[in-house]
Design a protein around this motif. Structure first.
Motif, PDB file in Angstrom:
ATOM      1  N   PRO A 286    -103.891  17.362 -62.927  1.00 52.57           N
ATOM      2  CA  PRO A 286    -103.279  18.379 -62.053  1.00 52.57           C
ATOM      3  C   PRO A 286    -104.289  19.095 -61.171  1.00 52.57           C
ATOM      4  N   LEU A 287    -105.448  19.370 -61.707  1.00 48.95           N
ATOM      5  CA  LEU A 287    -106.488  20.053 -60.936  1.00 48.95           C
ATOM      6  C   LEU A 287    -107.034  19.148 -59.838  1.00 48.95           C
ATOM      7  N   ILE A 288    -107.233  17.890 -60.167  1.00 47.85           N
ATOM      8  CA  ILE A 288    -107.740  16.935 -59.181  1.00 47.85           C
ATOM      9  C   ILE A 288    -106.676  16.659 -58.118  1.00 47.85           C
ATOM     10  N   ASN A 289    -105.412  16.584 -58.528  1.00 48.16           N
ATOM     11  CA  ASN A 289    -104.322  16.398 -57.562  1.00 48.16           C
ATOM     12  C   ASN A 289    -104.243  17.586 -56.609  1.00 48.16           C
ATOM     13  N   TRP A 290    -104.442  18.802 -57.138  1.00 44.43           N
ATOM     14  CA  TRP A 290    -104.468  19.998 -56.282  1.00 44.43           C
ATOM     15  C   TRP A 290    -105.589  19.872 -55.249  1.00 44.43           C
ATOM     16  N   TYR A 291    -106.751  19.451 -55.693  1.00 41.05           N
ATOM     17  CA  TYR A 291    -107.909  19.289 -54.804  1.00 41.05           C
ATOM     18  C   TYR A 291    -107.595  18.306 -53.677  1.00 41.05           C
ATOM     19  N   HIS A 292    -107.015  17.152 -54.015  1.00 39.81           N
ATOM     20  CA  HIS A 292    -106.709  16.163 -52.985  1.00 39.81           C
ATOM     21  C   HIS A 292    -105.680  16.688 -51.989  1.00 39.81           C
ATOM     22  N   ALA A 293    -104.675  17.419 -52.478  1.00 40.79           N
ATOM     23  CA  ALA A 293    -103.663  17.974 -51.578  1.00 40.79           C
ATOM     24  C   ALA A 293    -104.273  19.004 -50.632  1.00 40.79           C
ATOM     25  N   GLU A 294    -105.177  19.834 -51.143  1.00 39.63           N
ATOM     26  CA  GLU A 294    -105.811  20.835 -50.289  1.00 39.63           C
ATOM     27  C   GLU A 294    -106.699  20.184 -49.229  1.00 39.63           C
ATOM     28  N   LYS A 295    -107.325  19.063 -49.575  1.00 44.17           N
ATOM     29  CA  LYS A 295    -108.121  18.335 -48.582  1.00 44.17           C
ATOM     30  C   LYS A 295    -107.217  17.793 -47.469  1.00 44.17           C
ATOM     31  N   VAL A 296    -106.050  17.293 -47.864  1.00 49.58           N
ATOM     32  CA  VAL A 296    -105.100  16.762 -46.887  1.00 49.58           C
ATOM     33  C   VAL A 296    -104.622  17.859 -45.943  1.00 49.58           C
ATOM     34  N   ARG A 297    -104.523  19.077 -46.443  1.00 45.84           N
ATOM     35  CA  ARG A 297    -103.995  20.185 -45.641  1.00 45.84           C
ATOM     36  C   ARG A 297    -104.981  20.722 -44.615  1.00 45.84           C
ATOM     37  N   VAL A 298    -106.210  20.246 -44.626  1.00 47.57           N
ATOM     38  CA  VAL A 298    -107.182  20.692 -43.621  1.00 47.57           C
ATOM     39  C   VAL A 298    -106.705  20.224 -42.250  1.00 47.57           C
ATOM     40  N   ALA A 299    -106.479  21.172 -41.351  1.00 48.56           N
ATOM     41  CA  ALA A 299    -105.906  20.864 -40.043  1.00 48.56           C
ATOM     42  C   ALA A 299    -106.947  20.265 -39.109  1.00 48.56           C
ATOM     43  N   PRO A 300    -106.508  19.553 -38.061  1.00 46.95           N
ATOM     44  CA  PRO A 300    -107.461  19.026 -37.080  1.00 46.95           C
ATOM     45  C   PRO A 300    -108.171  20.154 -36.334  1.00 46.95           C
ATOM     46  N   GLY A 301    -109.352  19.872 -35.864  1.00 43.21           N
ATOM     47  CA  GLY A 301    -110.149  20.851 -35.134  1.00 43.21           C
ATOM     48  C   GLY A 301    -111.487  20.254 -34.761  1.00 43.21           C
ATOM     49  N   THR A 302    -112.431  21.094 -34.416  1.00 41.81           N
ATOM     50  CA  THR A 302    -113.778  20.610 -34.140  1.00 41.81           C
ATOM     51  C   THR A 302    -114.414  20.165 -35.449  1.00 41.81           C
ATOM     52  N   GLN A 303    -115.494  19.406 -35.330  1.00 51.36           N
ATOM     53  CA  GLN A 303    -116.174  18.952 -36.537  1.00 51.36           C
ATOM     54  C   GLN A 303    -116.620  20.124 -37.393  1.00 51.36           C
ATOM     55  N   GLU A 304    -117.072  21.191 -36.766  1.00 53.52           N
ATOM     56  CA  GLU A 304    -117.531  22.345 -37.525  1.00 53.52           C
ATOM     57  C   GLU A 304    -116.366  23.063 -38.198  1.00 53.52           C
ATOM     58  N   GLU A 305    -115.231  23.157 -37.519  1.00 54.41           N
ATOM     59  CA  GLU A 305    -114.053  23.782 -38.123  1.00 54.41           C
ATOM     60  C   GLU A 305    -113.569  22.982 -39.340  1.00 54.41           C
ATOM     61  N   ILE A 306    -113.560  21.678 -39.200  1.00 54.97           N
ATOM     62  CA  ILE A 306    -113.128  20.822 -40.312  1.00 54.97           C
ATOM     63  C   ILE A 306    -114.127  20.906 -41.457  1.00 54.97           C
ATOM     64  N   ARG A 307    -115.414  20.907 -41.132  1.00 56.37           N
ATOM     65  CA  ARG A 307    -116.451  21.003 -42.163  1.00 56.37           C
ATOM     66  C   ARG A 307    -116.313  22.313 -42.935  1.00 56.37           C
TER      67      ARG A 307
END
Length: 486
Positions: free
Chosen positions: A432-453
């Motif tokens: 469950p913790l790892i699944n939460w981590y993967h979902a939060e990574k997916v939720r990172v919106a598009p932007g500049t490389q620095e914004e995404i980083r």
């Protein structure tokens, strides 16, 4: 307000969506509410008065150019565009995607206007997947077979929209009396299932019914199902004796089933639409749940509901089914049954493993702020320590991107992701913790490389905070000493 609801799944999913559509109508009584379904399952909309307009996705027409000898992609896309353009011109204020599928996410994105509010799966502006709200992210991370979620799909719908049910949301539609000359008292057996591998064989059904006949005498039983299941029904009747059998398989419309189920004393069936229709008629239900399915999410929601669970049909004897049904008719609940309850989890299961309980408690801790469960196994602590080590290493790599460039560290970051996935397989309690981590990574919106980083590092930092709950304090102090923070 103009609202479009997408429910492109099967009959049972549409019936599970009825209560939330009624809740939306209560909240927005003057809104125009349109519902989009697939043609094959549009019968499940009959009697639903909460919507203004029912729309049908012409999937066969759209896909026809692709199934010819020389597939014509352009023609298929043109047909899809011709369907979408009038819908997009509606300028919906709110699109609610209840389907949770990749295709529905593309469809939702295509219909979304500049000022449209969206709940459910959609796409970012760059085409990447976007679980648009917290509950959609929860669904992506925690819901599905072999996952820890215990929240029913119907309750996930309302949570996603910040709504609450009232009793009337679970009412059956206005029902015409059935004309099948059924007696005053009878039980219904649905002989099929939503998928073949979830169904019982005719021999197993006959064994169960013969056991009931031996215990309870001359009961009336109405068999229901699709026309394709007619031969199965005939075989069940051929092998059964001592009961009054009414063969309605292939002889009813979907709307007829509401009346038949509503007037019955008990519905017995595998995972299928009638189980969810019985939730709306509040008919006592025994759900025989077989194989690859998460019963927590799709079990019966009738007030009196039970689940008899087995991993395979072979593991469940017809005699056992018959005994369980006979006991229920006497007001006795067999110890093997999973029982319908109130609360966050819709069912109570007495014989769950410690690992299953840990995962569900971990889900609640992550999302609801309940206390984190105690790690009983050394492997859980070791897994958390390994994840923390890899996570800190990945944060270090992200910190080097401005200096070295993404291409220099991408391979190391990918290797870290592989290790995280491996730990999830080796230490399933932490899934469950790892699944939460993967979902939060997916939720990172598009932007500049620095914004995404920056957004990605934030996810890793929150991941680290959660991991450290399961790392002994002395290990954390040692890490800080090594890092030179003391």
């Amino acid at each position: 307000m103009k609202i479009l609801i997408l429910q492109l799944a099967r009959l049972g999913d549409i019936y599970m969506s009825w209560p939330v559509m009624r809740a939306i109508r209560r909240q927005y009584p003057d809104a125009q509410i349109d519902l989009l379904t697939r043609p094959r399952f549009e019968g499940a909309v009959e009697g639903l008065t909460a919507i203004n307009r029912h729309l049908s996705l012409p999937s066969a027409n759209i896909l026809e150019p692709l199934v010819q000898e020389n597939a014509d992609i352009e023609a298929s896309m043109e047909r899809l565009t011709n369907f979408l353009n009038p819908l997009k011109a509606e300028n919906y204020d709110w699109i609610i995607n209840l389907t949770f599928s990749p295709f529905s996410s593309y469809l939702t994105h295509a219909l979304t206007g500049e000022n449209t509010k969206v709940n459910g799966y959609t796409r970012f502006s760059d085409g990447y997947f976007n679980p648009s709200d917290e509950m959609s992210a929860y669904f992506y991370a925690q819901v599905g077979v072999d996952k820890a979620n215990r929240v029913h799909l119907a309750d996930i719908f309302t949570s996603m929209l910040n709504l609450e049910y009232i009793e009337e949301d679970w009412a059956a539609p206005v029902i015409a009396a059935n004309n099948f000359n059924l007696p005053a008292n009878y039980m219904v057996v649905h002989v099929g299932a939503s998928e073949k591998h979830k169904a019982l064989s005719p021999a197993k059904w006959a064994e169960a019914l013969n056991t009931i006949a031996a215990a309870r005498g001359n009961l009336a039983v109405a068999l229901v199902g699709a026309a394709s299941e007619h031969l199965d029904a005939q075989e069940i009747i051929r092998q059964t004796s001592g009961l009054r059998m009414y063969d309605l398989v292939g002889k009813t419309k979907i709307s007829d089933l509401f009346s038949i189920i509503n007037s019955s004393d008990l519905l017995i069936g595998c995972d299928s639409a009638p189980i969810h229709m019985a939730s709306l008629t509040d008919t006592p239900t025994l759900n025989i749940s077989i194989g690859h399915v998460n019963f927590w999410e799709t079990g019966p929601k009738a007030s009196i509901g039970f689940i008899l669970r087995a991993e395979t049909e072979e593991a469940l004897s017809g005699t056992k089914i018959g005994q369980v049904v006979s006991q229920l008719m006497e007001g006795v609940v067999d110890d093997s049954l999973i029982v319908r309850t109130a609360g966050l989890a819709s069912f109570a299961k007495e014989d769950e493993s410690a690992a299953d309980a840990f995962q569900w408690n971990l889900v609640q801790a992550i999302y609801l702020g309940t206390p984190y469960p105690m790690a009983e196994r050394l492997e859980t602590i070791q897994g958390a320590m390994k994840l923390d080590e890899v996570n800190r290493f990945m944060i270090e790599q992200f910190a080097l991107i401005p200096q070295l460039g993404l291409e220099k560290v991408a391979g190391l970051i990918e290797r870290g992701e592989e290790i995280i996935k491996a730990v999830s397989r080796i230490v399933p309690e932490l899934s469950p913790l790892i699944n939460w981590y993967h979902a939060e990574k997916v939720r990172v919106a598009p932007g500049t490389q620095e914004e995404i980083r920056t957004a990605t590092v934030n996810v890793h930092e929150r991941f680290g905070q959660l991991l450290r709950i399961y790392i002994p304090q002395e290990e954390i102090l040692n890490e800080e000493a090594i890092d030179g923070t003391l």
